[in-house]
Motif scaffolding. Structure first.
Motif, mmCIF file in Angstrom:
data_model
loop_
_atom_site.group_PDB
_atom_site.id
_atom_site.type_symbol
_atom_site.label_atom_id
_atom_site.label_comp_id
_atom_site.label_asym_id
_atom_site.label_seq_id
_atom_site.Cartn_x
_atom_site.Cartn_y
_atom_site.Cartn_z
ATOM 1 N N SER A 1 -17.760 0.467 26.060
ATOM 2 C CA SER A 1 -18.593 1.403 25.481
ATOM 3 C C SER A 1 -19.033 1.068 24.093
ATOM 4 O O SER A 1 -18.379 0.956 23.077
ATOM 5 C CB SER A 1 -18.359 2.890 25.557
ATOM 6 O OG SER A 1 -17.940 3.380 26.808
ATOM 7 N N VAL B 1 -22.960 0.805 28.304
ATOM 8 C CA VAL B 1 -21.569 0.460 28.703
ATOM 9 C C VAL B 1 -21.748 -0.847 29.379
ATOM 10 O O VAL B 1 -22.499 -1.058 30.377
ATOM 11 C CB VAL B 1 -21.367 1.712 29.852
ATOM 12 C CG1 VAL B 1 -19.812 1.352 30.581
ATOM 13 C CG2 VAL B 1 -21.050 2.997 29.185
ATOM 14 N N PRO C 1 -25.052 6.292 28.804
ATOM 15 C CA PRO C 1 -23.699 7.084 28.513
ATOM 16 C C PRO C 1 -23.958 8.457 27.677
ATOM 17 O O PRO C 1 -24.707 8.415 26.775
ATOM 18 C CB PRO C 1 -22.800 6.101 28.010
ATOM 19 C CG PRO C 1 -23.782 5.230 27.149
ATOM 20 C CD PRO C 1 -25.020 5.320 27.866
#
Length: 307
Positions: A250, A155, A299
């Protein structure tokens, strides 16, 4: 480590060159006995997919049969994917991910990087020119209608860079009415238009062209993903980062649209390198050369729309 923390660290460090750390012994050489073996590298310890895992994906099976992974990427992004002009090796966080994926698929990190700029990434996947794109590729629902994304795996966020002599810009609002540059085909373009109405925006095909325009005085600011600006500021003392990241980006691994078995294969591999600590080691050896402290938490797979 948050994106804001990374930004503050980069600003504090300024343009500090990457150090090639080498071991040095000031003592006498050991007498007798075998020399201690060198520790295994990150790639040496990387996993290799089993025959059953390969068989579950026709794309993975074709890559193993070919013996080479074709990756769409860039060659001039410091800390992420940059080709060493002397050795010809491509290094950085994304570049190492490509090598790790090649090792998982083939048994050795045998890959070819096909230069794919932001405007051509979908095309090289759709035409089968590459097997995957690993190149700070922000996942968006619009892009996911054209290709598929594994991940996310990192991210970042959009931030603003200026020349180090500039002191009037500190937020997107300060860009209104000013000349700004960005890389065409990136999420930076829409982010600027949303955050700074009336901006005079010019786009270029590569990050290096944006830097050249900034240094030439053709623009007062350059907007791009913070991880990429970090590498630029770290190597170029004429450039400074002046804003906190103002979006969440992302990154995903692009694959051909609808190839669900290969997407599952790549996602399973991402989980393995995260759980084994290889993802964190990759961070430490690349982005971690600028950012002190522990690596951030990766993530969750499938955690953003389009993934």
């Amino acid at each position: 480590m948050t994106t804001a923390s990374l930004l503050r660290t980069v600003v504090a460090l300024g343009a500090v060159g990457l150090l090639a750390l080498t071991g040095c012994s000031g003592g006498a050489a050991p007498v007798g006995g075998a020399a201690p073996s060198a520790p295994l590298s990150l790639l040496d310890r990387a996993p290799v997919a089993s025959e059953a895992e390969i068989a579950a994906s026709p794309t993975a099976a074709a890559i193993r049969e070919r013996g080479q992974l074709l990756i769409g990427g860039e060659l001039d992004l410091p800390l992420m994917s940059q080709r060493n002009p002397i050795t010809g090796e491509t290094v950085g966080f994304d570049a190492t991910l490509g090598k790790l994926l090649a090792k998982y698929l083939i048994g050795e990190p045998n890959l070819k990087v096909v230069r794919s700029i932001s405007e051509t990434r979908e095309a090289v996947l759709q035409t089968g020119t590459v097997d995957a794109v690993i190149s700070t590729y922000t996942i968006t629902p619009e892009r996911a209608r054209k290709i598929s994304f594994a991940g996310p795996y990192l991210v970042s966020g959009q931030a603003i860079a200026t020349l180090s002599t500039e002191n009037r810009i500190s937020s997107p609002a300060d860009l209104a009415g000013k000349k700004v540059v960005a890389v065409s085909g990136t999420t930076s373009v829409d982010a600027i238009k949303r955050s700074a109405p009336g901006v005079q925006l010019s786009t270029f095909g590569a990050a290096t062209e944006c830097i050249q325009a900034l240094e030439a005085g053709s623009a007062v600011a350059y907007v791009h993903d913070m991880t990429l600006l970090a590498g630029t500021a770290q190597l170029n003392d004429k450039i400074q980062i002046v804003s906190e990241p103002f979006t969440d980006e992302s990154y995903g691994i692009g694959i051909r649209h609808g190839d669900e078995s290969f997407k599952e294969f790549v996602n399973d591999w991402l989980v393995k390198i995260q759980q084994s600590g290889l993802w964190g080691e990759n961070w430490t050896e690349t982005l971690g050369q600028v950012v002190p402290g522990d690596p951030p938490k990766p993530p969750p797979i499938g955690s953003v729309p389009g993934s």
